[in-house]
Design a protein around this motif. Structure first.
Motif, PDB file in Angstrom:
ATOM      1  N   SER A 252      -2.600  -8.960  -6.286  1.00 36.06           N
ATOM      2  CA  SER A 252      -2.537  -8.235  -7.918  1.00 36.06           C
ATOM      3  C   SER A 252      -1.328  -8.136  -8.238  1.00 36.06           C
ATOM      4  O   SER A 252      -1.133  -7.402  -9.154  1.00 36.06           O
ATOM      5  CB  SER A 252      -2.687  -6.689  -6.692  1.00 36.06           C
ATOM      6  N   ARG A 253      -0.838  -9.369  -7.926  1.00 37.26           N
ATOM      7  CA  ARG A 253       0.539  -9.823  -8.516  1.00 37.26           C
ATOM      8  C   ARG A 253       0.484 -10.890  -9.758  1.00 37.26           C
ATOM      9  O   ARG A 253      -0.967 -11.668  -9.424  1.00 37.26           O
ATOM     10  CB  ARG A 253       1.834 -10.123  -7.681  1.00 37.26           C
TER      11      ARG A 253
ATOM     12  N   SER B 115      -1.521  -2.358  -0.900  1.00 38.34           N
ATOM     13  CA  SER B 115      -2.296  -3.669  -2.123  1.00 38.34           C
ATOM     14  C   SER B 115      -1.306  -3.478  -3.276  1.00 38.34           C
ATOM     15  O   SER B 115      -1.923  -3.989  -4.351  1.00 38.34           O
ATOM     16  CB  SER B 115      -3.088  -2.513  -2.291  1.00 38.34           C
ATOM     17  N   HIS B 116       0.020  -3.030  -3.771  1.00 40.58           N
ATOM     18  CA  HIS B 116       0.738  -2.907  -4.043  1.00 40.58           C
ATOM     19  C   HIS B 116       2.321  -3.069  -4.528  1.00 40.58           C
ATOM     20  O   HIS B 116       2.783  -2.668  -2.898  1.00 40.58           O
ATOM     21  CB  HIS B 116       0.247  -1.634  -5.202  1.00 40.58           C
TER      22      HIS B 116
ATOM     23  N   SER C  40       7.882 -12.490  -4.314  1.00 39.38           N
ATOM     24  CA  SER C  40       6.877 -12.407  -3.604  1.00 39.38           C
ATOM     25  C   SER C  40       6.540 -13.696  -2.371  1.00 39.38           C
ATOM     26  O   SER C  40       5.517 -12.980  -1.408  1.00 39.38           O
ATOM     27  CB  SER C  40       5.683 -12.816  -4.213  1.00 39.38           C
TER      28      SER C  40
ATOM     29  N   GLY D 286       3.806  -6.459  -1.335  1.00 37.27           N
ATOM     30  CA  GLY D 286       2.732  -6.121  -2.059  1.00 37.27           C
ATOM     31  C   GLY D 286       0.995  -6.971  -1.741  1.00 37.27           C
ATOM     32  O   GLY D 286       1.855  -8.589  -1.668  1.00 37.27           O
ATOM     33  N   ASP D 287       0.376  -6.618  -1.990  1.00 33.49           N
ATOM     34  CA  ASP D 287      -0.406  -7.854  -2.274  1.00 33.49           C
ATOM     35  C   ASP D 287      -0.888  -8.840  -3.437  1.00 33.49           C
ATOM     36  O   ASP D 287      -0.767  -8.523  -4.515  1.00 33.49           O
ATOM     37  CB  ASP D 287      -1.672  -7.016  -2.490  1.00 33.49           C
TER      38      ASP D 287
END
Length: 755
Positions: free
Chosen positions: A319-320, A286-287, A534, A315-316
């Motif tokens: 959330s970025r 998640s991070h 990402s 991560g997800d």
């Protein structure tokens, strides 16, 4: 080369119509493609394939059921390639972090050559994303072959390797080599190993391996067993959870542990796999998450320092937040870019511009011997600005002129000098080499040292083999960016868009590793840590001496310019061969440094690493060593033993060994001559001479000297390559000349008699 290969396979399939399989045939005879089918499909291999190299079509027959064959005149020039029928295939894949190690084993039968004759067998190995060949083993009835890497000592060795042009890469992702004289009707077993990268997009890893076998490699006969087998192991590292998404083949799960999965597929089939093997999975995080893995060197390792590997998962994506971007596209429009390379670059650039957000800013610099600016300052990526730059690109991207890279790079640095609260990016695209490349690196080092808190990132993209990819890699390393390439013109758009997607999705910048100051003899690859995107997993590795700290932190800046810290858990690497996973990245980075510094010791280090890990480099070459069955390959038999992994064997050490040197598998350090002559990418591919070229060359080199030398062999060789109509026409011409000669003789005799 690829076009000639496709033509040879087409000829081979036509020639294979001579083979009679009897009444009990389960598979229809191979049908050559129609012209319409060839526009969509191709005879380029989409899996590991083996071909019989047929120069004399008279040897083509079923070795089990000899049949009456009409006599064939002439020879196949160039030789035809008949795909051999496959008896079985097994695929083994081990995925570690962002790298997959692939081993494919299979057995093929020389089903198309008389039992009393033999032929060469050409093996083609298509590989996946950024594939790198690791080794081959071949077992034939009378001989076996094994690949080996040797260090190139000097220019003479390099020249020897350069002359071996029949082997190497058919296409950038298709490796080929030839095994001589395999008996008709015999089986040949092959094991091939390579490594390739896993694609990462939208939080998902994708493994794609060429595993699509054409119908005509299915063995004839209903009772022949055909077995496919696939083993897959996935290890994403400790502290992670792997979730399987999709698979192309029905895999059965064997085991499941934290961060590790194991699968198997095994089946008796009627026809071989008709699709590539594709497997996708996610690492549930998640991070931003990271680990540090430690591994001690083996006894045979040339570097006895301890090794570490730091990897960060983005991560997800929900959330970025990505950085705002200031981008300057620096695009080569020299004469060599004319045609498809420039058109595909324009298309990729237009697609990249459309992906910019309205708050991003940009400019475009086109260059050859001079530079041409869309705007002297950055403009926001509004709809109107994108339309204007698209029109400007269509009017100004006209191939012509020389290549001057330093001028537009300095202009781009100047444009980005006032960037703030964003990621400044220079995106360089070129297909040429220039003389002042080391000077350019020095200038960029100096310029970037004087920039603000976030200096401009340099992303470099090379087209073809004439540009110096190690210069471009060095530039990217200096600018905390990445380098990518399209050695095949068909891949330009896809790879440019992929590299820009990585550059445009930065989520953590100015990354530094805290608490490493107490380590001795520390070396980090790359020396300047790139940003975390990402669109990719970030891997930083290194060597050290001393006691590694128990707690480690990665510090960086987020898109809102706030500081961010990632706590990294340090642990021993279990079930992950770090030396193999990291070797390719380290060899590429050290080769760029060796080119830049012109350091002989560093070059020797790269050569030793290449031999130790079985990964090709610019300072090694690959050979195939031949061993006859029943003979021991020992020193007493006059054949040297396999070299120690601690010291690369030299080429002169293997003179008593039967070996075949493959063409240099490295990409080279650019071609200044080709760049100055504006040769397009791919112009260095060797092509077989046309029949007319053979005749002209023979006439100029040999037959033109008939006054002093009568070269009958040359004439015989030329005549053997003629088709029937040409031979008849030549015979009639010779007959007519003979008649004229007789007439002149009779006239002379008669005149003398009358007188």
């Amino acid at each position: 080369m690829a076009e000639e290969f496709v033509k040879a396979v087409d000829d081979g399939l036509r020639l294979s119509k001579r083979i009679y399989f009897g009444k009990d045939r389960a598979v229809a005879p191979p049908k050559p493609m129609t012209a319409m089918e060839k526009s969509v499909h191709s005879y380029l291999p989409t899996s590991v394939m083996v071909y019989a190299v047929i120069g004399d079509p008279a040897i083509v027959d079923n070795p089990d059921i000899p049949s009456y064959q009409p006599h064939v005149h002439g020879r196949c020039d160039p030789p035809a390639l008949i795909p051999l029928q496959m008896n079985g295939v097994e695929l083994e894949i081990d995925c570690h972090l962002d790298t997959a190690f692939v081993t494919i084993s299979g057995s093929w039968r020389v089903h198309c050559v008389m039992g009393s004759r033999s032929c060469d067998c050409r093996i083609a190995v298509p590989m996946g994303e950024q594939g790198s060949i690791l080794g081959v083993e071949v077992d034939a009835p009378r001989k076996s072959y094994c690949s080996q890497l040797l260090a190139l000592d000097d220019k003479k060795d390099a020249e020897k390797v350069a002359k071996a042009e029949s082997e190497g890469f058919l296409k950038p992702h298709i490796f080929t080599f030839t095994i001589p004289q395999v008996d008709g009707g015999s089986n040949i077993s092959i094991k091939v190993r390579w490594s390739q990268k896993l694609l990462y997009h939208n939080d998902q890893f994708t493994l794609s391996i060429p595993f699509h076998f054409p119908e005509y490699v299915t063995p004839a006969g209903k009772k022949i067993s055909k077995k496919e087998k696939i083993h897959l192991n996935v290890n994403s590292g400790p502290g992670t959870e792997v979730l399987c998404k999709t698979t192309s083949h029905p895999l059965k799960e064997l085991r499941r542990h934290a961060g590790r999965l194991g699968f198997i597929y095994e089946s008796e089939v009627l026809t071989w796999s008709s699709s590539d093997f594709v497997f996708t999975y996610t690492v549930s995080l998640s991070h931003i998450f990271g680990n540090v893995l430690l591994q001690s060197p083996s006894v045979l390792d040339i570097d006895q320092r301890q090794m570490f590997c730091l990897h960060l998962f983005p991560g997800d994506r929900q959330s970025r937040k990505v950085f705002r971007k200031d981008v300057v596209f620096v695009v080569d429009i020299s004469g060599s870019m004319r045609g498809k390379p420039l058109e595909d670059t324009k298309n990729a650039l237009s697609a990249a511009l459309l992906k910019l957000d309205p708050e991003d800013s940009f400019s475009v610099i086109a260059f050859n011997g001079e530079s041409y600016l869309f705007s002297s300052s950055l403009e926001f990526a509004t709809k109107e600005a994108i339309e204007n730059v698209t029109q400007w690109i269509s009017m100004n991207f006209i191939g012509g002129g020389d290549t001057n890279i330093l001028l537009p790079l300095n202009q781009a640095i100047e444009m980005l000098s006032n960037a703030s609260n964003c990621i400044p990016i220079i995106f360089l695209i070129t297909d040429g080499a220039v003389e002042d490349e080391r000077h350019i690196c020095d200038v960029m080092k100096s310029n970037l040292r004087n920039q603000g808190s976030i200096c401009p990132r340099i992303y470099t993209f090379g087209i073809g083999s004439f540009c110096n990819h190690y210069f471009l890699r060095m530039l990217a390393m200096i600018g905390r960016g990445h380098h990518d390439a399209a050695y095949d013109a068909d891949m330009i758009e896809v790879r440019i868009e992929g590299l820009f997607a990585r550059a445009a999705s930065t989520i953590l910048a100015n990354i530094a590793i805290d608490n490493l100051d107490n380590l001795d003899d520390l070396e980090v690859y790359p020396s300047r840590i790139p940003d975390l995107s990402s669109e990719c997993l970030l891997i930083v590795s290194g060597r050290y001496r001393g006691e590694f700290p128990e707690n480690l932190k990665a510090i960086g800046k987020l898109a809102d310019m706030s500081s961010f810290t990632v706590d990294l858990k340090v642990q021993e690497a279990k079930d992950i061969p770090l030396d193999k996973v990291l070797a390719k990245q380290q060899i590429d980075l050290l080769t760029a440094q060796a080119w830049f510094s012109e350091d002989k010791e560093l070059q020797e280090k790269v050569a030793k690493m290449s031999v130790q890990n079985g990964i090709v480099s610019e300072y090694t070459c690959m050979i195939l060593t031949e061993t006859e069955k029943g003979k021991k390959a020992t020193e007493s038999a006059g054949i040297p033993k396999v070299p120690s992994k601690t010291e690369p064997q030299k080429m002169e050490d293997t003179k008593r060994q039967k070996m075949m040197v493959l063409r240099n598998l490295g990409v080279g350090f650019g071609n200044l001559t080709a760049t100055s002559e504006n040769l397009p990418p791919g112009a260095d591919e060797t092509k077989s001479p046309e029949p007319a070229e053979i005749l002209v060359k023979a006439a100029s080199n040999c037959c033109g000297k008939m006054c002093s030398h009568c070269c009958c062999m040359c004439c015989i060789q030329i005549c053997s390559r003629m088709n029937d109509r040409c031979a008849i026409a030549l015979t009639q011409l010779c007959g007519a000349l003979a008649c004229f000669g007789c007439f002149s003789c009779c006239e002379l005799c008669c005149c003398g008699h009358d007188g």
